[in-house]
Motif scaffolding. Sequence first.
Motif, PDB file in Angstrom:
ATOM      1  N   CYS A  54       0.846  -1.206   0.000  1.00 53.94           N
ATOM      2  CA  CYS A  54       0.000   0.000   0.000  1.00 53.94           C
ATOM      3  C   CYS A  54       0.876   1.248   0.000  1.00 53.94           C
ATOM      4  O   CYS A  54       0.636   2.193  -0.755  1.00 53.94           O
ATOM      5  N   THR A  55       1.914   1.236   0.827  1.00 55.13           N
ATOM      6  CA  THR A  55       2.829   2.371   0.900  1.00 55.13           C
ATOM      7  C   THR A  55       3.635   2.509  -0.388  1.00 55.13           C
ATOM      8  O   THR A  55       3.864   3.629  -0.871  1.00 55.13           O
ATOM      9  N   ALA A  56       4.054   1.382  -0.968  1.00 59.00           N
ATOM     10  CA  ALA A  56       4.793   1.433  -2.240  1.00 59.00           C
ATOM     11  C   ALA A  56       3.924   2.030  -3.350  1.00 59.00           C
ATOM     12  O   ALA A  56       4.402   2.808  -4.174  1.00 59.00           O
ATOM     13  N   ILE A  57       2.651   1.669  -3.360  1.00 57.90           N
ATOM     14  CA  ILE A  57       1.723   2.222  -4.354  1.00 57.90           C
ATOM     15  C   ILE A  57       1.546   3.723  -4.116  1.00 57.90           C
ATOM     16  O   ILE A  57       1.556   4.514  -5.060  1.00 57.90           O
ATOM     17  N   ALA A  58       1.398   4.114  -2.851  1.00 52.93           N
ATOM     18  CA  ALA A  58       1.269   5.538  -2.523  1.00 52.93           C
ATOM     19  C   ALA A  58       2.505   6.307  -2.992  1.00 52.93           C
ATOM     20  O   ALA A  58       2.384   7.398  -3.562  1.00 52.93           O
ATOM     21  N   LYS A  59       3.690   5.737  -2.781  1.00 56.59           N
ATOM     22  CA  LYS A  59       4.929   6.390  -3.231  1.00 56.59           C
ATOM     23  C   LYS A  59       4.937   6.520  -4.751  1.00 56.59           C
ATOM     24  O   LYS A  59       5.323   7.563  -5.287  1.00 56.59           O
ATOM     25  N   HIS A  60       4.467   5.497  -5.441  1.00 54.77           N
ATOM     26  CA  HIS A  60       4.409   5.553  -6.906  1.00 54.77           C
ATOM     27  C   HIS A  60       3.464   6.668  -7.361  1.00 54.77           C
ATOM     28  O   HIS A  60       3.790   7.427  -8.270  1.00 54.77           O
ATOM     29  N   ILE A  61       2.312   6.754  -6.720  1.00 55.77           N
ATOM     30  CA  ILE A  61       1.345   7.814  -7.062  1.00 55.77           C
ATOM     31  C   ILE A  61       1.959   9.181  -6.763  1.00 55.77           C
ATOM     32  O   ILE A  61       1.830  10.119  -7.556  1.00 55.77           O
ATOM     33  N   GLU A  62       2.644   9.292  -5.633  1.00 59.21           N
ATOM     34  CA  GLU A  62       3.295  10.560  -5.268  1.00 59.21           C
ATOM     35  C   GLU A  62       4.347  10.947  -6.309  1.00 59.21           C
ATOM     36  O   GLU A  62       4.426  12.095  -6.734  1.00 59.21           O
ATOM     37  N   ASP A  63       5.164   9.973  -6.722  1.00 59.46           N
ATOM     38  CA  ASP A  63       6.265  10.249  -7.650  1.00 59.46           C
ATOM     39  C   ASP A  63       5.807  10.456  -9.083  1.00 59.46           C
ATOM     40  O   ASP A  63       6.334  11.311  -9.792  1.00 59.46           O
ATOM     41  N   LYS A  64       4.846   9.660  -9.530  1.00 61.91           N
ATOM     42  CA  LYS A  64       4.487   9.629 -10.950  1.00 61.91           C
ATOM     43  C   LYS A  64       3.095  10.180 -11.260  1.00 61.91           C
ATOM     44  O   LYS A  64       2.792  10.440 -12.413  1.00 61.91           O
ATOM     45  N   GLY A  65       2.237  10.284 -10.252  1.00 60.25           N
ATOM     46  CA  GLY A  65       0.891  10.802 -10.477  1.00 60.25           C
ATOM     47  C   GLY A  65      -0.144   9.686 -10.624  1.00 60.25           C
ATOM     48  O   GLY A  65       0.184   8.555 -10.954  1.00 60.25           O
ATOM     49  N   ILE A  66      -1.379  10.057 -10.385  1.00 57.70           N
ATOM     50  CA  ILE A  66      -2.477   9.092 -10.426  1.00 57.70           C
ATOM     51  C   ILE A  66      -2.712   8.575 -11.844  1.00 57.70           C
ATOM     52  O   ILE A  66      -3.046   7.404 -12.044  1.00 57.70           O
ATOM     53  N   GLU A  67      -2.511   9.425 -12.829  1.00 56.33           N
ATOM     54  CA  GLU A  67      -2.715   8.996 -14.219  1.00 56.33           C
ATOM     55  C   GLU A  67      -1.728   7.900 -14.591  1.00 56.33           C
ATOM     56  O   GLU A  67      -2.096   6.923 -15.250  1.00 56.33           O
TER      57      GLU A  67
END
Length: 167
Positions: A54-67
């Motif tokens: 869950c945290t890794a996914i959140a970091k990905h969204i933070e770094d790369k964006g929801i799109e």
Amino acid sequence: KLTKLQTSEIKTLLVHYFKKQAIASGRTSGPIEYIDEGLAKVVSDVSSGTPFWCTAIAKHIEDKGIEEFNRLLRDSGSKNPLNVLILCRLDLLPSPAQLILKHACVIGEHVTRDELETVCPAAVAANLDNHISELITNGFIYSVDDISFCFHNQMIRNAIADIIPPR
């Protein structure tokens, strides 16, 4: 006994993560705007409720964006989205750090600094401590003690092993 997080707990985790990141960077807006039950459910489905993922996914969204996260899910097809996420994170690393991870993967779950120094090219070994720090910071490995390391998660090691060409 650890249990998987429920969707409402994942939503709370995401909100907390993005608030913490916003405060740390001095921003007043960001991915927190996108958090709803739908996103929490998608993160739950992809991560199986595991806090680490869950945290890794959140970091990905933070770094790369929801799109970009939505594109990752669309493009993963029949592949496990977590493997695709791992490989996306791997692609963000400089080549020497990627090489170290691949060598560590072949060595095993537990690897020492000396083993890495022995198998890595001299140019990579010269900056080994910096690259190891980067791998720790990015959540690929963790330090067992001053000289040995383990993959943070077996799935990380497996995903990297899958892209190493056979000899």
